[in-house]
Design a protein around this motif. Structure first.
Motif, PDB file in Angstrom:
ATOM      1  N   LEU A 284       9.459  -3.317  -9.593  1.00  0.00           N
ATOM      2  CA  LEU A 284      10.285  -3.678  -8.436  1.00  0.00           C
ATOM      3  C   LEU A 284      11.536  -2.812  -8.325  1.00  0.00           C
ATOM      4  O   LEU A 284      11.960  -2.471  -7.216  1.00  0.00           O
ATOM      5  N   GLN A 285      12.109  -2.430  -9.463  1.00  0.00           N
ATOM      6  CA  GLN A 285      13.327  -1.627  -9.409  1.00  0.00           C
ATOM      7  C   GLN A 285      13.067  -0.224  -8.851  1.00  0.00           C
ATOM      8  O   GLN A 285      13.999   0.487  -8.504  1.00  0.00           O
ATOM      9  N   ASN A 286      11.802   0.178  -8.717  1.00  0.00           N
ATOM     10  CA  ASN A 286      11.475   1.485  -8.146  1.00  0.00           C
ATOM     11  C   ASN A 286      11.405   1.470  -6.620  1.00  0.00           C
ATOM     12  O   ASN A 286      11.333   2.531  -6.005  1.00  0.00           O
ATOM     13  N   ILE A 287      11.430   0.301  -6.014  1.00  0.00           N
ATOM     14  CA  ILE A 287      11.275   0.214  -4.557  1.00  0.00           C
ATOM     15  C   ILE A 287      12.343   1.027  -3.824  1.00  0.00           C
ATOM     16  O   ILE A 287      11.990   1.836  -2.953  1.00  0.00           O
TER      17      ILE A 287
ATOM     18  N   ASN B   9      10.474   8.451   0.578  1.00  0.00           N
ATOM     19  CA  ASN B   9       9.801   8.451   1.876  1.00  0.00           C
ATOM     20  C   ASN B   9      10.744   8.889   2.989  1.00  0.00           C
ATOM     21  O   ASN B   9      10.370   9.668   3.864  1.00  0.00           O
ATOM     22  N   LEU B  10      11.981   8.409   2.960  1.00  0.00           N
ATOM     23  CA  LEU B  10      12.969   8.825   3.965  1.00  0.00           C
ATOM     24  C   LEU B  10      13.239  10.325   3.888  1.00  0.00           C
ATOM     25  O   LEU B  10      13.368  10.993   4.918  1.00  0.00           O
TER      26      LEU B  10
ATOM     27  N   LEU C   4       3.144   6.130  -2.512  1.00  0.00           N
ATOM     28  CA  LEU C   4       4.299   6.931  -2.896  1.00  0.00           C
ATOM     29  C   LEU C   4       4.431   7.059  -4.411  1.00  0.00           C
ATOM     30  O   LEU C   4       4.757   8.138  -4.919  1.00  0.00           O
ATOM     31  N   SER C   5       4.174   5.985  -5.139  1.00  0.00           N
ATOM     32  CA  SER C   5       4.286   6.066  -6.596  1.00  0.00           C
ATOM     33  C   SER C   5       3.216   6.986  -7.169  1.00  0.00           C
ATOM     34  O   SER C   5       3.436   7.637  -8.190  1.00  0.00           O
TER      35      SER C   5
ATOM     36  N   LEU D  19       0.825  -1.194   0.000  1.00  0.00           N
ATOM     37  CA  LEU D  19       0.000   0.000   0.000  1.00  0.00           C
ATOM     38  C   LEU D  19       0.868   1.255   0.000  1.00  0.00           C
ATOM     39  O   LEU D  19       0.613   2.200  -0.757  1.00  0.00           O
ATOM     40  N   GLY D  20       1.897   1.263   0.821  1.00  0.00           N
ATOM     41  CA  GLY D  20       2.786   2.419   0.883  1.00  0.00           C
ATOM     42  C   GLY D  20       3.488   2.683  -0.441  1.00  0.00           C
ATOM     43  O   GLY D  20       3.635   3.837  -0.853  1.00  0.00           O
TER      44      GLY D  20
END
Length: 144
Positions: free
Chosen positions: A101-104, A111-112, A35-36, A30-31
């Motif tokens: 997945l490469q965007n994680i 987010n940080l 964020l995306s 969900l996060g």
């Protein structure tokens, strides 16, 4: 939030082997979608967006959770075992194709950065270490 998005996140959640892992999978999936969704040139109505996400969160994992708490979770050390879990990565990669997945690592870094700006906390730690490891792996792979 449309019903298809909810189904995708719930499908990822169901790949957890117990309640804690399932909840972690839910939070991270969900996060990442949240964020995306911020990566747009369109104006974002945060009040409406957060209300939709918070309603879904409440319906799924109960009271005491919100998009804010999920984003806090994603800036802490508990997120690392989830994003390194083969089951999570497989489920997320298959169900949630809109967020590659490469965007994680990038999304976790985003987010940080926001967490640092809001709370003025030091962002060094397990999540930053994970992001750095992923950067190094990507660079090593590109060098080959």
């Amino acid at each position: 939030m449309n019903p298809q998005l909810k189904e995708k996140i719930l499908a990822v959640m169901q790949q957890g082997v117990d309640r804690d892992e399932s909840t972690g999978f839910f939070r991270v999936a969900l996060g990442l979608y949240y964020l995306s969704g911020l990566m747009t040139e369109e104006k974002v109505d945060f009040k409406l967006l957060d209300r939709d996400f918070n309603r879904f969160i409440y319906q799924t994992i109960g009271k005491g959770h919100s998009i804010t708490s999920i984003l806090q979770y994603m800036s802490g050390e508990k997120v690392v075992p989830v994003v390194e879990s083969k089951r999570f990565l497989k489920a997320f990669g298959e169900c949630c194709t809109e967020v590659p997945l490469q965007n994680i690592p990038f999304l976790l870094g985003l987010n940080l950065g926001v967490a640092k700006d809001i709370s003025k906390i030091d962002v060094r730690g397990p999540v930053a270490d994970y992001i750095e490891r992923q950067r190094q792996l990507r660079e090593d792979a590109e060098a080959k």
